[in-house]
Scaffold this motif. Sequence first.
Motif, PDB file in Angstrom:
ATOM      1  N   LEU A 133     -26.893  -8.549  33.709  1.00 42.23           N
ATOM      2  CA  LEU A 133     -26.247  -8.568  35.022  1.00 42.23           C
ATOM      3  C   LEU A 133     -24.730  -8.569  34.854  1.00 42.23           C
ATOM      4  O   LEU A 133     -24.232  -8.911  33.779  1.00 42.23           O
ATOM      5  N   ASP A 183     -19.915 -11.959  36.385  1.00 39.90           N
ATOM      6  CA  ASP A 183     -19.772 -13.089  37.311  1.00 39.90           C
ATOM      7  C   ASP A 183     -21.132 -13.595  37.797  1.00 39.90           C
ATOM      8  O   ASP A 183     -21.338 -14.797  37.926  1.00 39.90           O
ATOM      9  N   VAL A 184     -22.071 -12.655  38.034  1.00 42.80           N
ATOM     10  CA  VAL A 184     -23.396 -13.084  38.495  1.00 42.80           C
ATOM     11  C   VAL A 184     -24.110 -13.849  37.384  1.00 42.80           C
ATOM     12  O   VAL A 184     -24.720 -14.899  37.622  1.00 42.80           O
ATOM     13  N   ARG A 241     -22.831 -15.519  34.900  1.00 42.37           N
ATOM     14  CA  ARG A 241     -22.216 -16.837  34.704  1.00 42.37           C
ATOM     15  C   ARG A 241     -22.731 -17.825  35.742  1.00 42.37           C
ATOM     16  O   ARG A 241     -23.075 -18.961  35.443  1.00 42.37           O
ATOM     17  N   ARG A 242     -22.788 -17.350  36.978  1.00 42.54           N
ATOM     18  CA  ARG A 242     -23.265 -18.192  38.067  1.00 42.54           C
ATOM     19  C   ARG A 242     -24.709 -18.629  37.806  1.00 42.54           C
ATOM     20  O   ARG A 242     -25.057 -19.797  37.986  1.00 42.54           O
ATOM     21  N   LEU A 243     -25.531 -17.688  37.354  1.00 42.88           N
ATOM     22  CA  LEU A 243     -26.929 -18.019  37.068  1.00 42.88           C
ATOM     23  C   LEU A 243     -27.035 -18.976  35.887  1.00 42.88           C
ATOM     24  O   LEU A 243     -27.873 -19.880  35.871  1.00 42.88           O
TER      25      LEU A 243
END
Lengths: 90, 632
Positions: free
Chosen positions: A28, A31-32, A34-36
Motif C-alpha cells: 500500500l 502513508d496508508v 504506516r497508519r495500518l
Amino acid sequence: MQPSFTSRPSTLVELREGEQGVLDCLDLPDDVSRRLMELGFVPGNAVTAARSAPGGDPRVFRVDGSEIALRCETAARLRIRPAPSAAAAD
Amino acid sequence: MSDCDRCTIAGVLQNRATTNGSGTRSIAIVGPPNSGKSTLFNRITGLRQKVANYPGVTVERRDGRARLEDGREVTIIDLPGIYSLTPRSEDERVARDVLTGNMPGVPRPDGVLLILDSTNLSRHLVLAAPILALGLPTLVVLNMADDLRERGGEVDTEALSQQLGAPVILASAMRGEGLEPIWRFLAEHGTAPSPAELPAIEDIPKCRAWAARVGQRASYQPPGPPEMTRKLDAIFLHPVIGPLIFGVVVVLVFQSIFSWARPMMDGVQWLVTWSGAQVGELMPPSVLRSLLLEGVWRGVGSVLVFLPQILLLFLFIGILEDSGYLARAALIADRTMARVGLQGKSFIPLLSAYACAVPAILATRTIENKRDRIATILIAPLMTCSARLPVYTLIIAAFLPERPLLGPLLGTRAAAMLGLYVLGFAAAVATARLLKSSILKSERSAFVLEMPPYRRPTLRSLGLRLLDRSKIFLRRAGTVILGVAVVLWVLAHLPLSGGMAPPIEQSLAGSIGRAVEPVIEPLGFNWKIGIGLITSLAAREVIVGTLGTIYGMEPDAGSLGLQQALRQDLSPAGAVSLLVFFAFAMQCMSTIAVVRRETAGWKWPLIQFAYMSALAWAGAFLAYRITNALLA
C-alpha cells in the motif's frame, strides 16, 4: 512477492471468518501502510478475520486484541504468509 | 496523492513560548484515539472547559482548568488522539507542536498525562516511546483498569514504571477509580522520565518490538476477548438483523428530531413570544422598542427555536458514539456511501444535517480523511434542514390544495414536502459524486475504522457534551444572528421620513430589493420576495418573518393573511421556483461561519456559497420555465 500458493489464502481478504494469518507485507502507499502499522498491522503479527458489514464489505479484522474494519480492496493488499503449522503439515 | 502538509518545523514561524511566568502550571493530556482521554479530561476539569480551534488548522483546541485541593488552578490541555508524534496528520502536528512548545499562543506544558488503554497495551504502549523521549515529567495512566480486571488481564505497574522510568498507575476514568495519583501529579513538579531504553521512534516495527519487550518485562497479561462485545456484534452486525436495527436507529433519530422535539420547540417559541411581550409592555412605543422586538427578539428567537432539536440530535449522537454503536453504523453505511464516493463516517453527519447543517458540520470531525471531510461539509447544507420547513410549509399551504393521493396515507402537501426532501438528497448525492471525481478526488482505500468495545454511556459525559454544543450554538445565535437581525431592522427603518420609519418600499431594504429584482425576475420573483431572499441569507426561516413584516407594512395587504398575500404576488410557477430555490440555496450565515471555522479559511465557504447559489438560481429558473410550460 510472487503469488506461489493457490489453495491457501495469500491476502487478508481471502481469510474466512475465524481464520488466522500472519502478516507478511503491506502492498500500500506509504502513508496508508504506516497508519495500518500503527493500528497493529505489522509484518509478523497474527491477524484474525472477524465479522463483516452485512454486505460483506468492509470486513473487520482482529489484531493485537482490537478490531479494525478495512474495506476489501485494502485487505486484498495485505499479504499473509502461510501459518508455520499449516506449512509443516503440508 | 498530495502530501503538502509536511512542512518542516524550521519552516514554521517559531514562536517559542516557554513556561509562563504567571505561575499557572499547564499539563497536556496525550493518548491514542479510544484511550478514554476525553473522559479523563472531563473528569478532571468538569465544567471549566473552553473549546476553540488551533490557528490555521481544523483541529479542535480543548483547554480546561483543574482546581487543586489547595485552591490553585492548573491548565489542562486535551490534545487530539494520536498514535505517534510523526507529524503526518494535522492532529499529530498539533500535538507535536504543543508538546515541543512550538505552538503559537500555547506555552510548553509542564508535564504530560499519557493515557493508554490498559486492555490494549501492546498497541498503545508504542506511543510511550516518543512521549517519554520529550523529556517532560510524565505520568502514565493505564486506563480502563476495570475492564482489564473483569476480563482477566494483568499488569505489574511497578515493573512497568521501572522500564519506562516514569510513574505508572492503573485507573478507570469512566468510573472515577484510581484518580488520586493524577491529582498529586497535577500538584507537584515531577521529574523528567528516565526510561531503561528507547527505540528509534521513526521505525514502527522497532517501536512495536520495544513495546512488546517492555510489556513482557512488566508481565503484561492481555485480557480475554470482550465477550459482551462479541455477543452484541453478533446481533448488530448480523446480515439481516443488523441492517434492520440500523434502520430503526435512523428512524428513531428522525422521529426525535421531527416529533419529539416539537413540544419543546413550541415551548421555546412561546417563551420567546411571551418574554418579548413582557419587554414590550415595559417600554413605551419608541424606536428602541421596535428594534428590540422586531429586530432582536424576532431574529434571535427564530433561531433559538431550533435549540431543542439540536440538543436531542446531539443526545442521540452522544449515546451512539459513547456506546460504540456509531462505529458499527459507519461500518454498515460504508458500502452505500462508497457508491457516491464518500465513506461510512460521513453517514451520521449527513443524517444530522436533516436537523441542522451546523451540528452536522461539527460532527464531521470524526472523519480523518481531509478530502472526505470537506466533501461531507460541502454537501451537508443540501440536506433538507429544519429551517427550510417553515418556508416550505408556508408556500405549500398557500399554493397547493390538500387532496388525498394514496388514500389517507399521503396527501398532496405531504407528497410535495417529501419531493423536496428527495430533491435536496439527490442534489447532495450528485454534488458528492461531482466533488469526489474532481477537486476532492482521493484514494478510496483510506477507510480504516477502529471498532471499540461496547460501553454503557454515562450521564456525565452526555451532559457535558450537550452543554458544550449548546454553548457553541448559543454563542452563534448571540453574535452572528443578532448582528444580522439588527442590521436588517435598521435597513427596513431607514431613511426616516418626518421621524417615522418609511413604508417598506421606500426603505433601504426596499431599495435593495428593487436593485436585485432584475436578477431574480427570470425566476418569477418580485422585489418583495427579493427582500425576503436577502434577509434569509441570515437564516432561511427569516423570510417568513420578513414577508410578514413587508405585507404587514403595506396598508392594502394588511388585512389579508400571509398566504393570501403571497398568492397575489407570486404565480404558481413562481411558488415552485421559490421552493426549488430554497432547496438548493445556502441561505444560512451560521453554516457559512461554521464552515469557515472548520475548514480554517474562506476558500471552502466561498466555493460552497457560489456553487449553491448558482445551483439555486439555475434550478429555480428551470422550475419556473417548466412549470409555466406545463400550466400553459
